[in-house]
Design a protein around this motif. Structure first.
Motif, PDB file in Angstrom:
ATOM      1  N   PRO A   3       0.827  -1.214   0.000  1.00  0.00           N
ATOM      2  CA  PRO A   3       0.000   0.000   0.000  1.00  0.00           C
ATOM      3  C   PRO A   3       0.857   1.258   0.000  1.00  0.00           C
ATOM      4  N   ASP A   4       0.249   2.369  -0.420  1.00  0.00           N
ATOM      5  CA  ASP A   4       0.915   3.665  -0.378  1.00  0.00           C
ATOM      6  C   ASP A   4       1.005   4.099   1.077  1.00  0.00           C
ATOM      7  N   PRO A   5       2.217   4.288   1.630  1.00  0.00           N
ATOM      8  CA  PRO A   5       2.335   4.639   3.060  1.00  0.00           C
ATOM      9  C   PRO A   5       1.611   5.934   3.414  1.00  0.00           C
ATOM     10  N   PHE A   6       1.580   6.899   2.506  1.00  0.00           N
ATOM     11  CA  PHE A   6       0.935   8.178   2.808  1.00  0.00           C
ATOM     12  C   PHE A   6      -0.586   8.053   2.844  1.00  0.00           C
ATOM     13  N   GLU A   7      -1.133   6.960   2.315  1.00  0.00           N
ATOM     14  CA  GLU A   7      -2.566   6.703   2.386  1.00  0.00           C
ATOM     15  C   GLU A   7      -2.900   5.755   3.530  1.00  0.00           C
ATOM     16  N   ALA A   8      -2.040   4.772   3.787  1.00  0.00           N
ATOM     17  CA  ALA A   8      -2.369   3.690   4.712  1.00  0.00           C
ATOM     18  C   ALA A   8      -1.917   3.912   6.145  1.00  0.00           C
ATOM     19  N   CYS A   9      -1.068   4.896   6.390  1.00  0.00           N
ATOM     20  CA  CYS A   9      -0.453   5.056   7.711  1.00  0.00           C
ATOM     21  C   CYS A   9      -0.951   6.350   8.365  1.00  0.00           C
ATOM     22  N   PRO A  10      -1.823   6.256   9.366  1.00  0.00           N
ATOM     23  CA  PRO A  10      -2.430   7.462   9.959  1.00  0.00           C
ATOM     24  C   PRO A  10      -1.423   8.456  10.516  1.00  0.00           C
ATOM     25  N   GLU A  11      -0.433   7.987  11.276  1.00  0.00           N
ATOM     26  CA  GLU A  11       0.524   8.916  11.891  1.00  0.00           C
ATOM     27  C   GLU A  11       1.364   9.613  10.824  1.00  0.00           C
ATOM     28  N   LEU A  12       1.825   8.879   9.844  1.00  0.00           N
ATOM     29  CA  LEU A  12       2.600   9.478   8.754  1.00  0.00           C
ATOM     30  C   LEU A  12       1.744  10.467   7.975  1.00  0.00           C
ATOM     31  N   ARG A  13       0.490  10.113   7.740  1.00  0.00           N
ATOM     32  CA  ARG A  13      -0.401  11.001   6.984  1.00  0.00           C
ATOM     33  C   ARG A  13      -0.612  12.318   7.732  1.00  0.00           C
ATOM     34  N   THR A  14      -0.820  12.239   9.040  1.00  0.00           N
ATOM     35  CA  THR A  14      -1.012  13.459   9.832  1.00  0.00           C
ATOM     36  C   THR A  14       0.255  14.303   9.837  1.00  0.00           C
ATOM     37  N   TRP A  15       1.404  13.671  10.076  1.00  0.00           N
ATOM     38  CA  TRP A  15       2.678  14.395  10.124  1.00  0.00           C
ATOM     39  C   TRP A  15       3.000  15.069   8.796  1.00  0.00           C
ATOM     40  N   SER A  16       2.635  14.436   7.701  1.00  0.00           N
ATOM     41  CA  SER A  16       2.958  14.961   6.365  1.00  0.00           C
ATOM     42  C   SER A  16       1.842  15.839   5.815  1.00  0.00           C
ATOM     43  N   HIS A  17       0.971  16.364   6.692  1.00  0.00           N
ATOM     44  CA  HIS A  17      -0.116  17.250   6.270  1.00  0.00           C
ATOM     45  C   HIS A  17      -0.967  16.571   5.193  1.00  0.00           C
ATOM     46  N   ASP A  18      -1.457  15.353   5.526  1.00  0.00           N
ATOM     47  CA  ASP A  18      -2.275  14.563   4.604  1.00  0.00           C
ATOM     48  C   ASP A  18      -1.544  14.247   3.308  1.00  0.00           C
ATOM     49  N   GLY A  19      -0.232  14.071   3.429  1.00  0.00           N
ATOM     50  CA  GLY A  19       0.560  13.708   2.259  1.00  0.00           C
ATOM     51  C   GLY A  19       0.725  14.834   1.266  1.00  0.00           C
ATOM     52  N   GLU A  20       0.512  16.071   1.698  1.00  0.00           N
ATOM     53  CA  GLU A  20       0.534  17.214   0.784  1.00  0.00           C
ATOM     54  C   GLU A  20       1.842  18.007   0.864  1.00  0.00           C
ATOM     55  N   ILE A  21       2.958  17.362   1.133  1.00  0.00           N
ATOM     56  CA  ILE A  21       4.245  18.041   1.060  1.00  0.00           C
ATOM     57  C   ILE A  21       4.556  18.313  -0.408  1.00  0.00           C
TER      58      ILE A  21
END
Length: 619
Positions: free
Chosen positions: A118-136
């Motif tokens: 899976p795409d980590p930025f979609e599947a991982c809640p903590e990473l998604r939050t830290w990365s501003h919903d994957g919008e870096i």
């Protein structure tokens, strides 16, 4: 027959067996070995080749960072363990899954083996939050100007900024994430213990993540340090991979070494994951923060630039000094009155209405970084009231200075021809690993200051090589800015530790010394400063005249774009063993002929008179 739980377990077991069979087969495939020792995989695990021992070893000292028991020394075993850990379902706690713990590895493995991860930025809640919903959207390397009050920051500092805005936007999001790398528990150590611990690797270091706003307030408002922002020229995929790898490294620790494996080295090492060039030193075993930006700015023929844009985030003090410099002299006199505690008339009647508005704005900038002055609150309120009574002004045009990468390199090598009235002709060879002196054309450093380490001078005379001096540490500051503004009288200081010949009349009369002094300095005109120091000097050695001396020094500095002049003289007075008085003096003219070259002419007097002409190379 119905579909039972037993059948479901059998199907899942079969699928897992198929995946494991595939990956086990992959391990025997030549592709697996190619990937295991590929440049990108080695960078993801920080594995470095060991020429003497053979094999590889990671510079990460956190054992938990590796999934394989031998992962720190075996990239192939770590790749196998990573693939095995990532093929299972994410389950009810996805953040604990290997895909979420090692998102950059997951992206890399999926690109090479297509396991259906899976795409980590979609599947991982903590990473998604830290990365501003994957919008870096982009990454910048930030150079923070040097700060003498903290030994760890005297050479400057580096941050990474993860942008959530499009590069075309003028206003940037202050809630961007900033990545810092530094030695843990080092900020309270004085300079000498800090250097000793840093040289011997006694600090542990790690990456940390914080909103950029907090760093901006600390550096620009509290410490009054400028920040230079270098937006990197990265693709969307490169930004994703770099962001994911930073997430991995937030829980990894390294050893911190002051000279090489410092913030500049580690950030350069990190950026090499997506850069198409070497950003860590090969020709020298030390690295300063500005070295990274020189390397980023070097663009080999045919390569795309690594930097897309450079901008300055000025400190509150710089905002004031820039504004003051841009004013006409009548406006500057109004600012002088507005910030003076004794001023009575704040009407600005002495200048035109539009000119007064600009002067009021600059005066408000002054109180923005001088909040602790006794009259600050009252005066600021009165200036605001007077400013609101005026129409909007057009503002002032400010020309930003050259960015740090356009200055001279941090290391110096020079050869000088000498003529001594007692010892005759000679040749001096000098190596100064880092960093700058009063006449250096070094951008992004504190003006009217010196900071150098391990500055060594050798003399070749009559077919014999002599050590003329070895300055372990030389730090000087006049405490003034190149602004030509008010309140330019400042406290000057100097610290020197090392060994040098007692005077210019001998080549074999080396003395160890420690010298420290305090004084006053003033900028009489932009780029021209005067200073005076009173110092104490302790000496030791076979040629010693007096173990303790007092030193009185006065000097002048002229700094221009293409040249500089230093005049310095005084007397050294014995205080314990003798009452000997030793006058001394020095004059140097330095012409900056190119980015990496300069020539200088010197005249010195210290018991003997010596003339010199040197060519200097910066690298």
């Amino acid at each position: 027959m119905g579909f039972t739980l037993k059948h479901l377990k059998s199907v899942i077991g079969g699928l897992v067996a198929m995946v494991l069979a595939f990956t086990e087969g992959a391990y025997a495939d030549p592709l697996f070995n190619d990937v295991a020792f590929s440049e990108t995989w080695l960078k993801l695990g920080r594995w470095e080749a060991q020429p003497l021992r053979g094999g590889y070893r990671s510079n990460i000292v956190t054992e938990e960072f590796f999934l394989a028991e031998t992962g720190s020394v075996d990239p192939r075993a770590e790749l196998r363990a990573s693939m095995n850990a990532m093929v299972g379902p994410l389950g009810g706690s996805p953040d604990q899954h290997a895909v979420c713990q090692y998102p950059a590895r997951a992206i890399f493995i999926e690109q090479n083996f297509a396991l259906g991860l899976p795409d980590p930025f979609e599947a991982c809640p903590e990473l998604r939050t830290w990365s501003h919903d994957g919008e870096i959207r982009g990454v910048s390397a930030l150079f923070i100007a040097g700060y003498f009050s903290n030994p760890g920051s005297a050479f400057g500092h580096i941050l990474l900024r993860l942008h959530t805005d499009d590069e075309t936007l003028v206003v940037e999001d202050v809630l961007d994430t900033a990545i810092n790398y530094g030695a843990r528990s080092s900020e309270d150590d004085p300079m000498i213990p800090y250097i000793i611990k840093g040289l011997t690797g006694q600090y542990r270091s790690t990456y940390t993540s914080l909103d950029f706003y907090h760093h901006s307030e600390r550096f620009r408002s509290e410490q009054l340090r400028d920040i230079w922002q270098y937006r990197l020229n990265l693709t969307e995929d490169e930004v994703r991979l770099l962001t994911a790898h930073i997430w991995e490294l937030l829980r990894a620790k390294n050893r911190y070494y002051f000279l090489e494996q410092n913030c500049a080295y580690r950030v350069g090492e990190l950026l090499e994951l997506v850069a198409d060039r070497s950003l860590t030193p090969a020709a020298k075993k030390w690295m300063t923060p500005v070295d990274l930006f020189h390397r980023l700015s070097d663009t080999p023929d045919g390569d795309d630039p690594a930097i897309s844009r450079v901008s300055r985030l000025a400190s509150k003090e710089t905002q004031f000094t820039d504004g003051y410099r841009a004013l006409a002299r009548p406006q500057q006199r109004l600012v002088d009155d507005l910030i003076s505690p004794d001023a009575i008339d704040l009407s600005g009647a002495s200048v035109a209405v539009g000119d007064a508005a600009s002067a009021y704005n600059v005066a408000l900038d002054y109180f923005a970084f001088n909040q602790d002055l006794p009259h600050a609150d009252d005066r600021q309120a009165k200036i605001l009231a007077a400013r609101f009574a005026l129409p909007p002004g057009e503002g002032v045009t400010i020309e930003p200075p050259n960015p740090p990468h356009e200055g001279q390199r941090s290391s110096l090598f020079s050869i000088a021809a000498l003529s001594n009235n007692e010892l005759g002709l000679g040749t001096e060879v000098r190596l100064r690993p880092a960093y700058f002196d009063f006449l250096s054309r070094t951008e992004g450093t504190q003006p009217y200051s010196e900071l150098s380490m391990a500055d060594i001078r050798l003399i070749l005379r009559d077919d014999t090589i002599h050590l003329r001096s070895l300055e372990a540490v030389r730090v000087s500051g006049l405490g003034i800015s190149e602004d030509g503004g008010p309140d330019t009288n400042s406290r000057a200081w100097r610290v020197r530790i090392g060994a040098e010949t007692k005077d210019l009349s001998c080549d074999d009369c080396l003395l160890g010394f420690v010298e420290t002094g305090l004084g006053e300095a003033v900028e009489v005109r932009p780029g021209i400063a005067l200073f005076a120091l009173a110092s104490a000097r302790i000496e030791g050695g076979d040629q010693i005249n007096d173990s303790l001396s007092g030193v009185a020094t006065a000097g002048a500095i002229v700094r221009r774009k293409n040249f500089g002049i230093l005049l310095e003289g005084g007397v050294q007075q014995g205080l314990i063993d003798t009452d000997e008085t030793l006058p001394f003096g020095k004059a140097e003219f330095r012409l900056h002929t190119a980015d990496q070259w300069s020539v200088s002419f010197t005249s010195q007097v210290r018991r003997s008179t010596e003339l010199g002409a040197a060519i200097q190379y910066y690298w």
